[in-house]
Design a protein around this motif. Structure first.
Motif, mmCIF file in Angstrom:
data_model
loop_
_atom_site.group_PDB
_atom_site.id
_atom_site.type_symbol
_atom_site.label_atom_id
_atom_site.label_comp_id
_atom_site.label_asym_id
_atom_site.label_seq_id
_atom_site.Cartn_x
_atom_site.Cartn_y
_atom_site.Cartn_z
ATOM 1 N N GLU A 30 11.160 -42.942 -13.977
ATOM 2 C CA GLU A 30 10.690 -44.308 -14.211
ATOM 3 C C GLU A 30 11.451 -45.302 -13.337
ATOM 4 O O GLU A 30 10.872 -46.261 -12.811
ATOM 5 C CB GLU A 30 10.863 -44.679 -15.685
ATOM 6 N N ARG A 90 9.988 -45.350 -9.944
ATOM 7 C CA ARG A 90 8.713 -46.052 -9.935
ATOM 8 C C ARG A 90 8.943 -47.555 -9.821
ATOM 9 O O ARG A 90 8.229 -48.258 -9.093
ATOM 10 C CB ARG A 90 7.925 -45.735 -11.202
ATOM 11 N N ASN A 147 8.317 -39.622 -7.656
ATOM 12 C CA ASN A 147 8.352 -39.257 -9.068
ATOM 13 C C ASN A 147 8.239 -37.755 -9.253
ATOM 14 O O ASN A 147 9.005 -37.138 -10.006
ATOM 15 C CB ASN A 147 7.216 -39.974 -9.802
#
Length: 228
Positions: free
Chosen positions: A84, A87, A187
């Motif tokens: 995350e 991202r 990711n």
């Protein structure tokens, strides 16, 4: 003084200078560090809370065995947070980040060529820290750092020239995703990196179950960790 003693013993445990299951000789530590027994006892009590030391009344202290169940949870936390974090990062990073990662990748390759596993381990940690520092996500980094001691012990158990080479390739894949500005690519790369480490750790634990507190309870790779 207690903080310094705690740090010294923690480093000896994490670096495997004091391997899992070994008896902790308080007198020897006092002599080596030039301190009395009180700060050593206090340090061991703190390290017991961290899960690094077992203290048994009338039987003394030992270095705790690594618990695969704990490592599984910590790595799952890392997997979610780091993927995350990437991202969020990608698309907002600058040249400072890429320059730092370029230098870090070069340092990784140099350490691997020297077969310097300890230096490589520290550079590996720095690779991930560079990403967190660039985002200024101190709370995310703090959560991961709180789990680092037991994670580092487990990861050191599987350090081999082959693992060093694989880690470099896996880090490069993460870096390639950052350079390309591709959130999905980065990711997938970080999740694949953590999955690969866990596969090797589970395999090692099955071959050496006595080195782990729960080594005899492992199931299959598929039901031991949420891969993918």
């Amino acid at each position: 003084m207690t903080a310094d003693v705690t740090s010294a013993i923690r480093q000896a445990i994490v670096s495997l200078a004091l391997p899992p299951g070994s008896v902790i000789d308080k007198s020897a530590i006092c002599e080596q560090l030039g301190v009395s027994r009180f700060p050593v006892s206090e340090a061991l009590a703190r390290l017991q809370i961290e899960g690094l030391v077992d203290i048994a009344p009338q039987r003394g202290s030992t270095v705790s065995l690594v618990r695969i169940a704990d490592v599984r949870e910590y790595m799952l936390i890392r997997k979610g947070l780091e993927s995350e974090a990437l991202r969020v990062l990608i698309g907002s990073h600058d040249a400072t980040l890429t320059e730092a990662l370029h230098a870090n990748m070069a340092a990784q390759r140099e350490a691997a060529e020297r077969d310097d596993s300890e230096a490589f381990h520290q550079i590996d940690i720095e690779f991930h820290d560079i990403i967190y520092r660039s985002m200024r996500f101190t709370k995310v980094k703090g959560i991961i750092d709180s789990a680092r001691a037991n994670l580092d012990r487990a990861r050191r158990l599987i350090i081999t020239p082959r693992r060093l080479a694989l880690t470099i390739a896996e880090h490069q894949a993460i870096f390639d995703g950052i350079l390309a500005g591709n959130q999905d690519q980065a990711n997938k790369a970080i999740r694949a990196h953590i999955d690969a480490v866990m596969v090797e750790l589970f395999a090692f634990a099955r071959e050496h179950p006595d080195m782990f507190a729960d080594g005899h309870t492992l199931g299959t790779d598929q039901d031991s960790f949420p891969f993918g």
